[in-house]
Design a protein around this motif. Structure first.
Motif, short mmCIF file in Angstrom:
data_model
loop_
_atom_site.label_atom_id
_atom_site.label_comp_id
_atom_site.label_asym_id
_atom_site.label_seq_id
_atom_site.Cartn_x
_atom_site.Cartn_y
_atom_site.Cartn_z
N ALA A 144 1.25 4.23 -3.09
CA ALA A 144 0.63 5.50 -2.72
C ALA A 144 1.17 6.62 -3.61
O ALA A 144 2.35 6.65 -3.96
CB ALA A 144 0.92 5.81 -1.26
N GLY A 155 -2.96 3.87 3.34
CA GLY A 155 -2.46 2.52 3.07
C GLY A 155 -2.00 1.81 4.32
O GLY A 155 -2.22 0.61 4.49
N GLY A 207 -0.43 7.26 1.57
CA GLY A 207 0.43 6.34 2.30
C GLY A 207 -0.08 6.08 3.71
O GLY A 207 -0.04 4.95 4.20
N TYR A 260 0.82 -1.21 0.00
CA TYR A 260 0.00 0.00 0.00
C TYR A 260 0.86 1.27 0.00
O TYR A 260 0.52 2.25 -0.67
CB TYR A 260 -0.95 0.03 1.19
N ILE A 261 1.95 1.28 0.74
CA ILE A 261 2.80 2.47 0.78
C ILE A 261 3.54 2.65 -0.53
O ILE A 261 3.70 3.77 -1.02
CB ILE A 261 3.76 2.40 1.98
N SER A 262 3.97 1.56 -1.15
CA SER A 262 4.71 1.68 -2.41
C SER A 262 3.82 2.14 -3.56
O SER A 262 4.30 2.73 -4.52
CB SER A 262 5.40 0.37 -2.77
#
Length: 72
Positions: free
Chosen positions: A42, A51, A48, A38-40
């Protein structure tokens, strides 16, 4: 420092700590994987953060999609 004997099981300063079982390890690895995913993907800071919040509740999404697949 004087330690007082605990009434629980006769141990000193005994606390009831639950041991880690296999399901919490799987959840932990799933959380790390979901957070990385999820962060990658965003596009901004707040996406982020969102996420990271989604990574906490990933089992909810899994069960929801499973129920949709089964037609429930």
């Amino acid at each position: 420092m004087i330690r007082k004997k605990s009434t629980m099981e006769g141990n000193y300063n005994c606390r009831n700590i639950n041991k880690c079982d296999g399901s919490s390890v799987i959840y932990g690895l799933g959380f790390i994987g979901a957070a990385i995913y999820y962060i990658s993907t965003a596009t901004g800071f707040w996406m982020g953060v969102l996420g990271l919040l989604k990574a906490f509740v990933w089992p909810l999404f899994l069960v929801l999609e499973l129920l949709k697949f089964l037609g429930s």
